[in-house]
Scaffold this motif. Sequence first.
Motif, PDB file in Angstrom:
ATOM      1  N   PHE A 174      76.254  45.683   2.585  1.00 13.62           N
ATOM      2  CA  PHE A 174      76.532  47.075   2.221  1.00 13.62           C
ATOM      3  C   PHE A 174      75.545  48.008   2.925  1.00 13.62           C
ATOM      4  CE2 PHE A 174      77.561  44.260  -1.383  1.00 13.62           C
ATOM      5  CZ  PHE A 174      78.937  44.422  -1.387  1.00 13.62           C
ATOM      6  N   LYS A 175      75.621  48.008   4.243  1.00 16.80           N
ATOM      7  CA  LYS A 175      74.674  48.790   5.042  1.00 16.80           C
ATOM      8  C   LYS A 175      74.833  50.290   4.803  1.00 16.80           C
ATOM      9  CE  LYS A 175      74.356  45.273   8.661  1.00 16.80           C
ATOM     10  NZ  LYS A 175      74.581  44.955  10.092  1.00 16.80           N
ATOM     11  N   LYS A 176      75.981  50.690   4.279  1.00 18.07           N
ATOM     12  CA  LYS A 176      76.198  52.120   4.026  1.00 18.07           C
ATOM     13  C   LYS A 176      75.349  52.611   2.855  1.00 18.07           C
ATOM     14  CE  LYS A 176      80.343  51.097   1.254  1.00 18.07           C
ATOM     15  NZ  LYS A 176      81.808  51.287   1.166  1.00 18.07           N
ATOM     16  N   ILE A 198      75.194  68.251   4.761  1.00 22.54           N
ATOM     17  CA  ILE A 198      74.502  66.976   4.779  1.00 22.54           C
ATOM     18  C   ILE A 198      73.268  67.064   3.885  1.00 22.54           C
ATOM     19  CG2 ILE A 198      75.353  66.371   7.068  1.00 22.54           C
ATOM     20  CD1 ILE A 198      72.610  67.167   8.192  1.00 22.54           C
ATOM     21  N   ILE A 199      72.698  65.913   3.549  1.00 29.15           N
ATOM     22  CA  ILE A 199      71.596  65.868   2.592  1.00 29.15           C
ATOM     23  C   ILE A 199      70.414  66.723   3.029  1.00 29.15           C
ATOM     24  CG2 ILE A 199      69.802  64.361   1.646  1.00 29.15           C
ATOM     25  CD1 ILE A 199      71.847  62.249   1.164  1.00 29.15           C
ATOM     26  N   TYR A 214      81.293  61.034   2.163  1.00 30.16           N
ATOM     27  CA  TYR A 214      79.862  60.722   2.182  1.00 30.16           C
ATOM     28  C   TYR A 214      79.555  59.589   3.161  1.00 30.16           C
ATOM     29  CZ  TYR A 214      75.154  59.707   0.570  1.00 30.16           C
ATOM     30  OH  TYR A 214      73.797  59.495   0.517  1.00 30.16           O
ATOM     31  N   PHE A 215      80.371  58.543   3.143  1.00 28.80           N
ATOM     32  CA  PHE A 215      80.090  57.388   3.996  1.00 28.80           C
ATOM     33  C   PHE A 215      80.596  57.569   5.427  1.00 28.80           C
ATOM     34  CE2 PHE A 215      79.904  54.795  -0.077  1.00 28.80           C
ATOM     35  CZ  PHE A 215      78.521  54.684  -0.032  1.00 28.80           C
ATOM     36  N   LEU A 216      81.664  58.353   5.601  1.00 34.23           N
ATOM     37  CA  LEU A 216      82.219  58.509   6.946  1.00 34.23           C
ATOM     38  C   LEU A 216      81.442  59.510   7.794  1.00 34.23           C
ATOM     39  CD1 LEU A 216      86.076  58.420   6.248  1.00 34.23           C
ATOM     40  CD2 LEU A 216      84.691  56.688   7.421  1.00 34.23           C
ATOM     41  N   ASN A 217      81.113  60.667   7.202  1.00 33.11           N
ATOM     42  CA  ASN A 217      80.440  61.693   8.024  1.00 33.11           C
ATOM     43  C   ASN A 217      79.193  62.283   7.377  1.00 33.11           C
ATOM     44  OD1 ASN A 217      81.483  63.469   6.073  1.00 33.11           O
ATOM     45  ND2 ASN A 217      83.364  63.782   7.260  1.00 33.11           N
TER      46      ASN A 217
END
Length: 370
Positions: free
Chosen positions: A52-54, A154-155, A224-227
């Motif tokens: 689960f590298k994401k 983004i964060i 969140y995970f894609l971009n």
Amino acid sequence: MLQLRVSNIKTQVRRLKYFSVIMDCISKEGIKKELLERKIFDWNIKNNVHRFKKYTGIIQESSKQILSQGFKNYYSAGLQFNLIHNELEKIFFSRKAHVYKIINNELQNIKINDSNCFKLNDFEKLFYLHVIFQYDADIFLTVFNMLKKESGQIIKDYQEKFQDYYKRRLNSKIKYIDSANKYKLFDALNRVKEWKNAKRYSEDIVPPRINWLLDLGLIDENNYFLNKTVFISKLGMIILDNLKIINDDGLLIDIDSDWLESKYMTYSKILFPNKNYEKWVDINENKKNILANEILNLLSIHFRTLDLPRISLEQSILFFIFYLFTKYNIICEYSELLNWIGFDKKIGKRKIGIRKSIREYESYLYIDLN
């Protein structure tokens, strides 16, 4: 009572599931830190977490230290969330964590069929949202509200904006907080005003809370995970919109002790929109007594010590309301249950009653089996 609810954690504390792993690994006899860390690493290997590298916030082994920094960070957070405590070089689970452990073990149907080991079951979501509201509401809700107003960034962008949002929240809260808690709030406000680099100072603040929201299903996972952009999910918007707002400027969404005790369970049903719930107040007395007997049996088995006719009040009531909610889809608030039991109540052959103390931790539920 309004107070400042803030936890001081490190940026790595991002996966709520690790708190479940920590609590599950601790027995009544306690556990040494080194062995607990080893059990966490074993859990990582068993679940092949590196698939689960994401996900960020994974506890990694260290070749340079006896205890890894990641473990230390989660351990510190567990102390602040009152899930664990330390005695004589051993770690023990708290009363609240004991409630989690028994319910999670009793209700096997709450296990989820998902290969993703970081996914939370329904009870975990209910439990951790309560923990977050109790110990971190001011920061958590500031971040949550900021995401609503500044959607799709983004964060790092949110790290730069957090200082302004947090100052506005604290300034607004000053009007409502009681004098006993004002000093702590003023101190927090003065410290955040002095930040020279908002992005750097909020590294330990914004990323963890965004990831907790992700684990709770309140952030859109695909975006969140894609971009790496953050959008509140439909469920997240409903959750946010249904929180108590105590002023008119939209800046302060707040949680106080009365809200946690009188509205949390009703509010929490929003987390699970596909379930139908029954209210405790609408249940007839005979059924209430049957349900109470079942729960009192479990309380007597799992929580009584030295055969004393008493169990911690908070522990008893939390177990009662969480168990009803999770197993039977029944909404019963903490304060509602206190009123139903009262000082003296007879359920079958049992006499039970609430015994309150000036020191909250000394309050207990009295259970007489004679």
